[in-house]
Design an enzyme around this catalytic site. Sequence first.
Site, PDB file in Angstrom:
ATOM      1  N   ASP A  25      -6.594  -6.834   4.124  1.00 33.27           N
ATOM      2  CA  ASP A  25      -7.684  -6.170   3.416  1.00 33.27           C
ATOM      3  C   ASP A  25      -8.599  -7.220   2.808  1.00 33.27           C
ATOM      4  O   ASP A  25      -9.821  -7.179   2.964  1.00 33.27           O
ATOM      5  CB  ASP A  25      -7.099  -5.262   2.316  1.00 33.27           C
ATOM      6  CG  ASP A  25      -8.179  -4.571   1.504  1.00 33.27           C
ATOM      7  OD1 ASP A  25      -9.151  -4.088   2.115  1.00 33.27           O
ATOM      8  OD2 ASP A  25      -8.062  -4.534   0.262  1.00 33.27           O
TER       9      ASP A  25
ATOM     10  N   TYR B  36       0.817  -1.212   0.000  1.00 33.50           N
ATOM     11  CA  TYR B  36       0.000   0.000   0.000  1.00 33.50           C
ATOM     12  C   TYR B  36       0.856   1.271   0.000  1.00 33.50           C
ATOM     13  O   TYR B  36       0.456   2.295  -0.540  1.00 33.50           O
ATOM     14  CB  TYR B  36      -0.889   0.048   1.249  1.00 33.50           C
ATOM     15  CG  TYR B  36      -2.235  -0.602   1.090  1.00 33.50           C
ATOM     16  CD1 TYR B  36      -2.348  -1.948   0.765  1.00 33.50           C
ATOM     17  CD2 TYR B  36      -3.406   0.128   1.286  1.00 33.50           C
ATOM     18  CE1 TYR B  36      -3.590  -2.548   0.640  1.00 33.50           C
ATOM     19  CE2 TYR B  36      -4.646  -0.466   1.169  1.00 33.50           C
ATOM     20  CZ  TYR B  36      -4.736  -1.809   0.849  1.00 33.50           C
ATOM     21  OH  TYR B  36      -5.965  -2.383   0.724  1.00 33.50           O
TER      22      TYR B  36
ATOM     23  N   LYS C 218       2.866 -15.308   2.769  1.00 34.86           N
ATOM     24  CA  LYS C 218       3.090 -16.080   1.540  1.00 34.86           C
ATOM     25  C   LYS C 218       4.584 -16.387   1.482  1.00 34.86           C
ATOM     26  O   LYS C 218       5.291 -16.044   0.526  1.00 34.86           O
ATOM     27  CB  LYS C 218       2.594 -15.251   0.335  1.00 34.86           C
ATOM     28  CG  LYS C 218       2.575 -15.982  -0.985  1.00 34.86           C
ATOM     29  CD  LYS C 218       1.490 -17.043  -1.106  1.00 34.86           C
ATOM     30  CE  LYS C 218       1.644 -17.830  -2.400  1.00 34.86           C
ATOM     31  NZ  LYS C 218       0.737 -18.988  -2.496  1.00 34.86           N
TER      32      LYS C 218
ATOM     33  N   ASP D 101      -3.262 -18.137   0.682  1.00 30.43           N
ATOM     34  CA  ASP D 101      -4.242 -18.850  -0.149  1.00 30.43           C
ATOM     35  C   ASP D 101      -4.960 -19.918   0.672  1.00 30.43           C
ATOM     36  O   ASP D 101      -6.179 -20.058   0.613  1.00 30.43           O
ATOM     37  CB  ASP D 101      -3.587 -19.435  -1.417  1.00 30.43           C
ATOM     38  CG  ASP D 101      -2.307 -20.202  -1.145  1.00 30.43           C
ATOM     39  OD1 ASP D 101      -1.789 -20.164  -0.008  1.00 30.43           O
ATOM     40  OD2 ASP D 101      -1.808 -20.873  -2.079  1.00 30.43           O
TER      41      ASP D 101
END
Length: 360
Positions: free
Chosen positions: A248, A142, A192, A224
């Site tokens: 988010d 971001y 991740k 995931d």
Amino acid sequence: MTAYNIALLAGDGTGKEVTDEAVKILKAVSEKYSFDLNFEPALIGGCAYDEYKTPLPESTLNIAKSADAVLLGAVGDWKYDTLPPDVRPEKALLGIRKALNLFANLRPATVYPELTSLSPLKENVVANTDIMIIRELTGDVYFGTPKGIETKNGERYGYNNMCYFESEIRRIAHVAFKVAMQRNKKVCSVDKANVLDVSRLWREIVTEVSKEYKEVELNYMYVDNAAMQIIRNPKQFDVILTGNIFGDILSDEASMLSGSLGLLPSASLSDTKNAMYEPIHGSAPDLKGQNVVNPIATILSAAMLLKYSFNMNEVHDDIVNSVRKALKDGYRTKDIAQDGTKTIGTSQMGDIIKQNILIK
Ligand code: IPM
Ligand code: MG
């Protein structure tokens, strides 16, 4: 009497309608529990752009910074969709988070027994789910640099940078473990790390911090898999700790466990007194002025304000119980209406919750 100053940033669309109801409830509890609240309204988002040509005016920022807490409605309206990215309403949200150093975003996804049947998932899967998502809010892709769109090798090329300093990971990890200590003492850190270097560092630092919280059970999940597990078996989670963009996405996903975006509050905290509280839903400009939107997410955000900014746990619980009583008694706004329930408007929902507070 103790007096607290609250910056009131209603924002755009239906933001004012929902913050009006939250203010109604805050006034009711301040009367019941004898403390003083001063509300200082200020513009943010599209309405601020209309007035000042910027969605986050300096004057608003100053009011927010000097207040004891900020209550925000929502920003954004289709009217502003064609504005340049730098002055779009969403920029104000990112700007105020950064300016107030609101790095810790707490997004509870609680499934109230009264509303289990609202969820698009099976009741036995979601019943009694109570997850607290702790999302890092001032770093990651971001805010990372370099970023931009440029021409490279004869074609356009867009890029952002997913990055974290270890100090940023450490401070949000501490928040997650501290919150877990007050709950069921479980933290699931989502990353991740099988692909991203920034996630490998994330995992390393979280592991390090966990050593200071021996009682808390820590596990890790790739994002995931976490997205799948939230739907498959949400009850396995207590606290989910994650970065800005994963948080988010996962928090929107988790909101559906409860059945309506209109129910979920949030708190954004810093390491000073600065803090902001807002519903996780948007400004719903198409519903503006119709007295139909659900004020519960904002009312529960006001409850979080009292708990996290002013340590008023009892008052917080009183508001939550009054909301639950209204639901138990069959009162519903349109978004959560079901057969056999009484559909009421935004301000009536506020009135009923207020009554529940005052009669107890
Ligand atoms: C949220 C929103 C914001 C975000 C947008 C409006 C900038 O989706 O608060 O989750 O991405 O953080
Ligand atoms: Mg979002």
